[in-house]
Design a protein around this motif. Structure first.
Motif, short mmCIF file in Angstrom:
data_model
loop_
_atom_site.label_atom_id
_atom_site.label_comp_id
_atom_site.label_asym_id
_atom_site.label_seq_id
_atom_site.Cartn_x
_atom_site.Cartn_y
_atom_site.Cartn_z
N LYS A 170 0.83 -1.20 0.00
CA LYS A 170 0.00 0.00 0.00
C LYS A 170 0.87 1.25 0.00
O LYS A 170 1.98 1.24 0.53
CB LYS A 170 -0.88 0.03 1.25
N PRO A 171 0.34 2.37 -0.54
CA PRO A 171 1.10 3.62 -0.48
C PRO A 171 1.29 4.06 0.96
O PRO A 171 0.34 4.08 1.74
CB PRO A 171 0.25 4.62 -1.26
N LEU A 172 2.51 4.36 1.31
CA LEU A 172 2.89 4.82 2.64
C LEU A 172 2.50 3.84 3.74
O LEU A 172 2.34 4.21 4.89
CB LEU A 172 2.32 6.21 2.93
N GLY A 173 2.32 2.58 3.37
CA GLY A 173 2.02 1.53 4.36
C GLY A 173 3.30 0.98 4.94
O GLY A 173 4.36 1.60 4.89
N TYR A 196 3.38 -9.57 -11.82
CA TYR A 196 2.88 -8.52 -12.71
C TYR A 196 1.89 -7.58 -12.01
O TYR A 196 0.99 -7.04 -12.63
CB TYR A 196 2.24 -9.13 -13.97
N GLY A 197 2.09 -7.42 -10.72
CA GLY A 197 1.25 -6.51 -9.94
C GLY A 197 1.90 -5.14 -9.83
O GLY A 197 2.78 -4.77 -10.61
N THR A 198 1.45 -4.38 -8.83
CA THR A 198 2.00 -3.04 -8.58
C THR A 198 2.53 -2.99 -7.15
O THR A 198 1.83 -3.35 -6.21
CB THR A 198 0.91 -1.97 -8.76
N ALA A 199 3.76 -2.54 -7.02
CA ALA A 199 4.39 -2.42 -5.71
C ALA A 199 4.61 -0.95 -5.40
O ALA A 199 4.84 -0.13 -6.30
CB ALA A 199 5.73 -3.14 -5.69
N TRP A 200 4.53 -0.61 -4.13
CA TRP A 200 4.88 0.73 -3.67
C TRP A 200 6.29 0.66 -3.14
O TRP A 200 6.62 -0.21 -2.34
CB TRP A 200 3.90 1.21 -2.61
N LEU A 201 7.15 1.54 -3.63
CA LEU A 201 8.56 1.48 -3.30
C LEU A 201 9.02 2.77 -2.63
O LEU A 201 8.46 3.84 -2.85
CB LEU A 201 9.39 1.26 -4.57
N GLU A 202 10.03 2.61 -1.82
CA GLU A 202 10.71 3.75 -1.18
C GLU A 202 12.18 3.56 -1.46
O GLU A 202 12.73 2.48 -1.24
CB GLU A 202 10.44 3.76 0.32
#
Length: 155
Positions: free
Chosen positions: A20-23, A64-70
């Motif tokens: 999740k974003p900012l999770g 093939y999904g979407t990851a939230w990265l930092e």
């Protein structure tokens, strides 16, 4: 990944990822100058790469999904960005989303925004110091001329 820098220098990196974003973010890998794992990360042209060519799975994200990265980046031989920031080192922390690969095929960080880490060149610093000294000398000269003019006018 693109990192605009005024010099050619390896930097410390930490890649974190989450669902999740900012999770909650999980640290996938660190490249450190202190243990030479960051040696060779700067590949020129404002780009960096994993010298080991690693592919990192993001826990909880399907193929093939979407990851939230930092991505955390810092200078110096610090073991983490927090210590670097405490000592005033140059650092940057960016969040973004990116598609993932599948079946052993990694996806490049195509969703990463450009990052600007800027340190003035030494020549720029000397130019600024020279300008400041010249300004102060001219100001002092102007002040003396004004004082002499006032003394003449009063006598």
């Amino acid at each position: 990944m693109i990192i605009t820098q005024n010099w050619y220098q390896d930097l410390n990196f930490e890649l974190l990822a989450g669902v999740k974003p900012l999770g909650v973010m999980t640290s996938l890998h660190k490249w450190l100058l202190s243990d030479n794992s960051a040696k060779g990360t700067a590949v020129g042209g404002g780009r960096f790469a994993d010298p080991g060519g690693g592919v990192y799975a993001v826990p909880g994200v399907p193929l093939y999904g979407t990851a939230w990265l930092e991505l955390r980046i810092w200078t110096g031989t610090y073991s983490n960005i927090e210590r670097a920031l405490l000592d005033g080192a140059l650092a940057y922390d960016v969040y973004f989303w990116n598609p993932t690969g599948g079946f052993g095929q990694g996806a490049g960080l195509t969703g990463m925004p450009a990052i600007v880490l800027a340190i003035p060149e030494p020549s720029m610093l000397s130019f600024v110091v020279t300008g400041a000294v010249a300004f102060l000398l001219l100001r002092r000269r102007s002040w003396r001329q004004n004082e002499e003019g006032r003394e003449r006018a009063s006598s």
